[in-house]
Scaffold this motif. Structure first.
Motif, PDB file in Angstrom:
ATOM      1  N   LEU A  87       1.370  -1.172  -0.444  1.00 29.77           N
ATOM      2  CA  LEU A  87      -0.115  -0.274  -0.037  1.00 29.77           C
ATOM      3  C   LEU A  87       0.874   0.740   0.191  1.00 29.77           C
ATOM      4  N   PRO A  88      -0.007   2.473  -1.202  1.00 29.28           N
ATOM      5  CA  PRO A  88       1.201   3.234  -1.063  1.00 29.28           C
ATOM      6  C   PRO A  88       0.501   4.537  -0.195  1.00 29.28           C
ATOM      7  N   VAL A  89       1.299   4.666   1.135  1.00 27.61           N
ATOM      8  CA  VAL A  89       1.056   5.716   2.247  1.00 27.61           C
ATOM      9  C   VAL A  89       1.170   7.007   1.954  1.00 27.61           C
ATOM     10  N   ILE A  90       0.966   8.205   2.453  1.00 29.78           N
ATOM     11  CA  ILE A  90       1.411   9.409   2.735  1.00 29.78           C
ATOM     12  C   ILE A  90       2.935   9.921   3.086  1.00 29.78           C
ATOM     13  N   SER A 100      -1.643   5.318  13.339  1.00 27.17           N
ATOM     14  CA  SER A 100      -2.334   5.864  14.797  1.00 27.17           C
ATOM     15  C   SER A 100      -4.378   5.061  15.215  1.00 27.17           C
ATOM     16  N   GLU A 101      -4.309   4.032  16.215  1.00 27.19           N
ATOM     17  CA  GLU A 101      -5.402   3.416  16.393  1.00 27.19           C
ATOM     18  C   GLU A 101      -5.623   2.460  15.566  1.00 27.19           C
ATOM     19  N   GLY A 102      -4.618   1.849  14.801  1.00 19.35           N
ATOM     20  CA  GLY A 102      -5.188   0.245  14.167  1.00 19.35           C
ATOM     21  C   GLY A 102      -5.163   1.023  12.990  1.00 19.35           C
ATOM     22  N   LEU A 103      -4.678   2.336  11.956  1.00 23.60           N
ATOM     23  CA  LEU A 103      -5.506   2.994  10.761  1.00 23.60           C
ATOM     24  C   LEU A 103      -4.290   3.781  10.540  1.00 23.60           C
ATOM     25  N   ARG A 105      -3.325   6.434   6.337  1.00 22.68           N
ATOM     26  CA  ARG A 105      -3.643   6.741   6.180  1.00 22.68           C
ATOM     27  C   ARG A 105      -3.007   6.767   4.701  1.00 22.68           C
ATOM     28  N   ALA A 106      -3.822   6.976   3.910  1.00 24.14           N
ATOM     29  CA  ALA A 106      -2.668   6.357   1.931  1.00 24.14           C
ATOM     30  C   ALA A 106      -3.474   7.331   1.248  1.00 24.14           C
ATOM     31  N   VAL A 107      -2.805   6.860   0.121  1.00 26.15           N
ATOM     32  CA  VAL A 107      -3.964   8.470  -1.477  1.00 26.15           C
ATOM     33  C   VAL A 107      -4.494   7.247  -2.223  1.00 26.15           C
ATOM     34  N   VAL A 108      -5.107   6.084  -2.470  1.00 29.18           N
ATOM     35  CA  VAL A 108      -6.322   6.340  -3.274  1.00 29.18           C
ATOM     36  C   VAL A 108      -6.274   6.140  -4.454  1.00 29.18           C
ATOM     37  N   GLY A 109      -6.192   6.160  -5.948  1.00 34.44           N
ATOM     38  CA  GLY A 109      -7.578   7.470  -6.840  1.00 34.44           C
ATOM     39  C   GLY A 109      -8.157   8.618  -6.388  1.00 34.44           C
ATOM     40  N   GLY A 110      -6.284   9.395  -5.780  1.00 30.78           N
ATOM     41  CA  GLY A 110      -6.588  10.287  -5.734  1.00 30.78           C
ATOM     42  C   GLY A 110      -7.800  11.107  -4.234  1.00 30.78           C
ATOM     43  N   GLY A 113      -7.740   7.567   2.176  1.00 30.86           N
ATOM     44  CA  GLY A 113      -8.554   6.690   2.982  1.00 30.86           C
ATOM     45  C   GLY A 113      -8.224   6.023   3.982  1.00 30.86           C
ATOM     46  N   TYR A 114      -8.403   5.933   4.897  1.00 29.18           N
ATOM     47  CA  TYR A 114      -7.689   4.831   5.710  1.00 29.18           C
ATOM     48  C   TYR A 114      -7.456   3.454   6.382  1.00 29.18           C
ATOM     49  N   TYR A 115      -6.615   2.911   6.221  1.00 27.37           N
ATOM     50  CA  TYR A 115      -6.366   1.302   5.535  1.00 27.37           C
ATOM     51  C   TYR A 115      -5.706   0.658   7.582  1.00 27.37           C
ATOM     52  N   GLY A 116      -6.225  -0.925   7.593  1.00 30.21           N
ATOM     53  CA  GLY A 116      -5.759  -1.338   8.733  1.00 30.21           C
ATOM     54  C   GLY A 116      -4.406  -2.144   8.271  1.00 30.21           C
ATOM     55  N   THR A 117      -3.914  -2.551   9.633  1.00 31.42           N
ATOM     56  CA  THR A 117      -2.888  -3.580   9.680  1.00 31.42           C
ATOM     57  C   THR A 117      -2.863  -4.257   8.302  1.00 31.42           C
ATOM     58  N   GLY A 118      -3.690  -4.824   8.461  1.00 30.93           N
ATOM     59  CA  GLY A 118      -3.857  -6.068   7.056  1.00 30.93           C
ATOM     60  C   GLY A 118      -3.865  -5.519   5.214  1.00 30.93           C
ATOM     61  N   LEU A 119      -3.658  -3.927   5.362  1.00 32.97           N
ATOM     62  CA  LEU A 119      -3.476  -2.962   4.902  1.00 32.97           C
ATOM     63  C   LEU A 119      -5.239  -3.102   3.849  1.00 32.97           C
ATOM     64  N   GLN A 120      -6.189  -3.100   4.711  1.00 36.52           N
ATOM     65  CA  GLN A 120      -7.334  -3.427   3.996  1.00 36.52           C
ATOM     66  C   GLN A 120      -8.107  -1.918   4.044  1.00 36.52           C
ATOM     67  N   PRO A 121      -8.675  -1.041   2.822  1.00 34.47           N
ATOM     68  CA  PRO A 121      -9.325  -0.133   3.265  1.00 34.47           C
ATOM     69  C   PRO A 121     -10.614  -0.141   5.092  1.00 34.47           C
ATOM     70  N   ALA A 122     -10.498   0.573   5.616  1.00 30.26           N
ATOM     71  CA  ALA A 122     -11.844   0.479   7.020  1.00 30.26           C
ATOM     72  C   ALA A 122     -12.546   0.955   5.905  1.00 30.26           C
TER      73      ALA A 122
END
Length: 176
Positions: A87-90, A100-103, A105-110, A113-122
């Motif tokens: 996952l490309p993150v900021i 932070s609190e398990g999430l 931040r990453a910019v996907v598709g412009g 969003g917030y993603y968990g430690t499994g790199l899945q979207p929250a």
């Protein structure tokens, strides 16, 4: 006064070293967790937000307790799982955004969003900017844009509508 000036220079020097190493590496991956920023052979960014990672490179990554490793390629930080999903993150504080609190931040598709430690979207990425979660909520904005970077390298977000969300992405009521 001299101590304050020293601290400012000391804070800038690691950033300059980091930037110079990233430029020298081009699209090849670096291991930012190590001070010498070694190149990870078999790993490179092939397009913005897209990594090519060989099985040998994956086997050499230093994974943390959450099963994630951090790489830097072409100025972009990525979290990588043991199975090669990434996952490309900021960038935050001269490194990969922190969880932070398990999430994270990453910019996907412009959109941010917030993603968990499994790199899945929250929840769906839909914000123009967002700050880390704190006490179960995060401040986000829609319609905001980057302002001018100040002398310390901080970039404000200006304009737009700001509001708080919960961990499911739901808007929270305004505080009185």
């Amino acid at each position: 006064m001299r101590t304050a000036a020293y601290r400012s220079v000391a804070a800038v020097l690691p950033s300059l070293f980091f930037a110079a190493a990233a430029l020298a590496a081009g699209d090849h991956c670096l291991l930012p967790e190590r001070f010498d920023l070694p190149v990870l052979e078999g790993c490179r960014q092939v397009a913005p937000g897209t990594l090519e990672l060989s099985a040998d490179a994956l086997a050499r990554l230093p994974f943390n307790a959450d099963g994630l490793a951090t790489v830097l390629a072409a100025g972009q930080f990525y979290y990588v799982r043991r199975d090669g999903h990434y996952l490309p993150v900021i960038t935050f504080d001269n490194g990969a955004d922190y969880f932070s609190e398990g999430l994270v931040r990453a910019v996907v598709g412009g959109k941010l969003g917030y993603y968990g430690t499994g790199l899945q979207p929250a929840f769906a990425a839909r914000f123009d900017w967002g700050w880390p979660f704190e006490d179960g909520e995060a401040l986000v904005c829609e319609g905001c844009r980057r302002g001018e970077t100040d002398a310390d390298g901080h970039t404000p977000m200006i304009g737009g509508r700001r509001y708080r969300i919960d961990r499911h992405g739901n808007p929270l009521p305004e505080s009185p």
